[in-house]
Design an enzyme around this catalytic site. Sequence first.
Site, PDB file in Angstrom:
ATOM      1  N   SER A 120       0.630  -1.147   0.016  1.00 24.70           N
ATOM      2  CA  SER A 120      -0.034  -0.136  -0.083  1.00 24.70           C
ATOM      3  C   SER A 120       0.868   1.162   0.046  1.00 24.70           C
ATOM      4  O   SER A 120       0.430   2.394  -0.432  1.00 24.70           O
ATOM      5  CB  SER A 120      -0.975  -0.003   1.123  1.00 24.70           C
ATOM      6  OG  SER A 120      -0.317  -0.064   2.372  1.00 24.70           O
ATOM      7  N   HIS A 151      -5.698  -4.288  -0.791  1.00 28.48           N
ATOM      8  CA  HIS A 151      -5.804  -3.059  -1.976  1.00 28.48           C
ATOM      9  C   HIS A 151      -6.044  -3.700  -3.424  1.00 28.48           C
ATOM     10  O   HIS A 151      -6.233  -2.949  -4.396  1.00 28.48           O
ATOM     11  CB  HIS A 151      -4.494  -2.263  -1.980  1.00 28.48           C
ATOM     12  CG  HIS A 151      -4.288  -1.503  -0.867  1.00 28.48           C
ATOM     13  ND1 HIS A 151      -4.942  -0.416  -0.569  1.00 28.48           N
ATOM     14  CD2 HIS A 151      -3.662  -1.749   0.399  1.00 28.48           C
ATOM     15  CE1 HIS A 151      -4.608   0.056   0.610  1.00 28.48           C
ATOM     16  NE2 HIS A 151      -3.893  -0.756   1.248  1.00 28.48           N
ATOM     17  N   LYS A 204     -12.584  -1.385   1.036  1.00 26.90           N
ATOM     18  CA  LYS A 204     -11.699  -0.708   0.014  1.00 26.90           C
ATOM     19  C   LYS A 204     -12.652  -0.727  -1.156  1.00 26.90           C
ATOM     20  O   LYS A 204     -13.703  -0.049  -1.206  1.00 26.90           O
ATOM     21  CB  LYS A 204     -10.438  -1.108   0.026  1.00 26.90           C
ATOM     22  CG  LYS A 204      -9.809  -0.641   1.268  1.00 26.90           C
ATOM     23  CD  LYS A 204      -8.133  -0.945   1.547  1.00 26.90           C
ATOM     24  CE  LYS A 204      -7.730  -0.433   2.740  1.00 26.90           C
ATOM     25  NZ  LYS A 204      -6.758  -0.923   3.328  1.00 26.90           N
TER      26      LYS A 204
HETATM   27  C1  LIG Z   1      -6.485  -1.192   4.935  1.00 28.04           C
HETATM   28  C2  LIG Z   1      -5.721  -2.584   4.995  1.00 28.04           C
HETATM   29  C3  LIG Z   1      -6.417  -3.521   5.958  1.00 28.04           C
HETATM   30  C4  LIG Z   1      -7.238  -3.378   6.946  1.00 28.04           C
HETATM   31  O1  LIG Z   1      -8.592  -3.336   6.443  1.00 28.04           O
HETATM   32  P1  LIG Z   1      -9.868  -2.824   6.999  1.00 28.04           P
HETATM   33  O2  LIG Z   1     -11.025  -3.366   6.581  1.00 28.04           O
HETATM   34  O3  LIG Z   1      -9.691  -1.230   6.927  1.00 28.04           O
HETATM   35  O4  LIG Z   1      -9.391  -2.894   8.295  1.00 28.04           O
HETATM   36  C5  LIG Z   1      -5.315  -4.719   5.924  1.00 28.04           C
HETATM   37  N1  LIG Z   1      -4.149  -4.824   5.130  1.00 28.04           N
HETATM   38  C6  LIG Z   1      -3.914  -3.597   4.491  1.00 28.04           C
HETATM   39  C7  LIG Z   1      -2.669  -3.923   3.539  1.00 28.04           C
HETATM   40  C8  LIG Z   1      -4.472  -2.655   4.106  1.00 28.04           C
HETATM   41  O5  LIG Z   1      -4.188  -1.654   3.504  1.00 28.04           O
END
Ligand SMILES: *Cc1c(COP(=O)(O)O)cnc(C)c1O
Length: 405
Positions: free
Chosen positions: A192, A220, A251
């Site tokens: 990310s 992502h 997301k």
């Molecule tokens: C955002 C994210 C998470 C967590 O996901 P949520 O549903 O927002 O708690 C886990 N791993 C990565 C790589 C992320 O970017």
Amino acid sequence: MAGSQRLRIDLEPDRMHLEPAWLTDGLEHLQQRHLTRPRRLVEPLGNGRSRIDGRDLIDFSTNDYLGLARDSRLADAAAGAPAGAGASPLVSGRSPQYCQLERDVAAFENTPAALLFPSGFAANLGTVAALVTRDDVIFSDRDNHASLIDGCRLSGARVQIYQRDRLDDLADQLAQAASAPRRLIVTDGLFSMDGLLAPLDALCDLADTHDAMVLVDEAHATGTLGASGRGTSELLDVEERVTLRIGTLSKAVGAAGGFAVGTTAFIDHLWHHARPQVFSTALPPATCAAASTGLRLITEAPQRRVHLAELADSFRAHLSRLGLPVPPGPGPIIPVLLSEASAAVDTSAALSKLGFFVPAIRPPTVPQGTARLRVSLSALHSQEDIDRLAEAISSVIPMEARARV
Ligand SMILES: *Cc1c(COP(=O)(O)O)cnc(C)c1O
């Protein structure tokens, strides 16, 4: 500049006992290093725009990659469904919408079974900690997400950090752990902070050689990568080789929650042992209904994913033409490296004056000396939006900062 918001630190003598020096000193220390985080008020306006603290900006900060979070079809699906589940899944929290979403996730991911979690963070935390014990060894990419890192710590296993451009070292580490009962490789699929892919094929080869499990966090990449939107595992053709895939519904899917998918036995194990879903209240029925609709739209409308990929290619090419080096990659996350936290904050503020919201990413989110802007594209953006952003970035990055990139 705008990023150096002042913290209000209340040092009235009669409150000193409530706000000890370690607390106020620590906050002041953050401020001096340009590391304070503003609390913004953000109102989505549609079309990739947001009103942020009262100013209308083109928003390049969200993980709503396909523009589904504000799609009225998700809101309509949630409308009328209960707002709360009332109990954990193991007690009585598995509502009809929850069971439907479980089936929808497994079908979308083309796996025998799926398990839901309150968030992607909880999914990583609970899954990693349930797979290994203190006698085992985890191999964790240096750039993994905080939730994977915390899962590793929570498991009590020995954690070995590796760099994905030095897989020979990882092979050595795996060989040295041959006597441990279990070995687990954990990695983000699409990183990310730099927008790069994990070398999943090579990691699976190593896992085969050294009898290790592989866990991939597709947070992502779910919805954005792969022919059907199943993420980096699909894109790199390793779905049958990865032990467990973690995803988020928060997301690209446009709702909230997390999931793990894999074989029936692995999912049964997590059902009994992954504590964040054993001891948290189940995802609300309204959220589940919205997430099911998000998954359906991802499948039914692949043109959103295609448009996003075209925007990402075009934006990377445009930045390159302007002399800004861009890490290669197929995804919607494009970093612009600036080294110093203050340069990242100042550049972000200058872009905001020009009408763009592009967040500055600073330590501890990224290592010291690698602060950056992070551009997150969305299918809601237009070609014109991203062309204007590329020109604006080029115009505001100071010459001395650019020389270092
Ligand atoms: C955002 C994210 C998470 C967590 O996901 P949520 O549903 O927002 O708690 C886990 N791993 C990565 C790589 C992320 O970017």
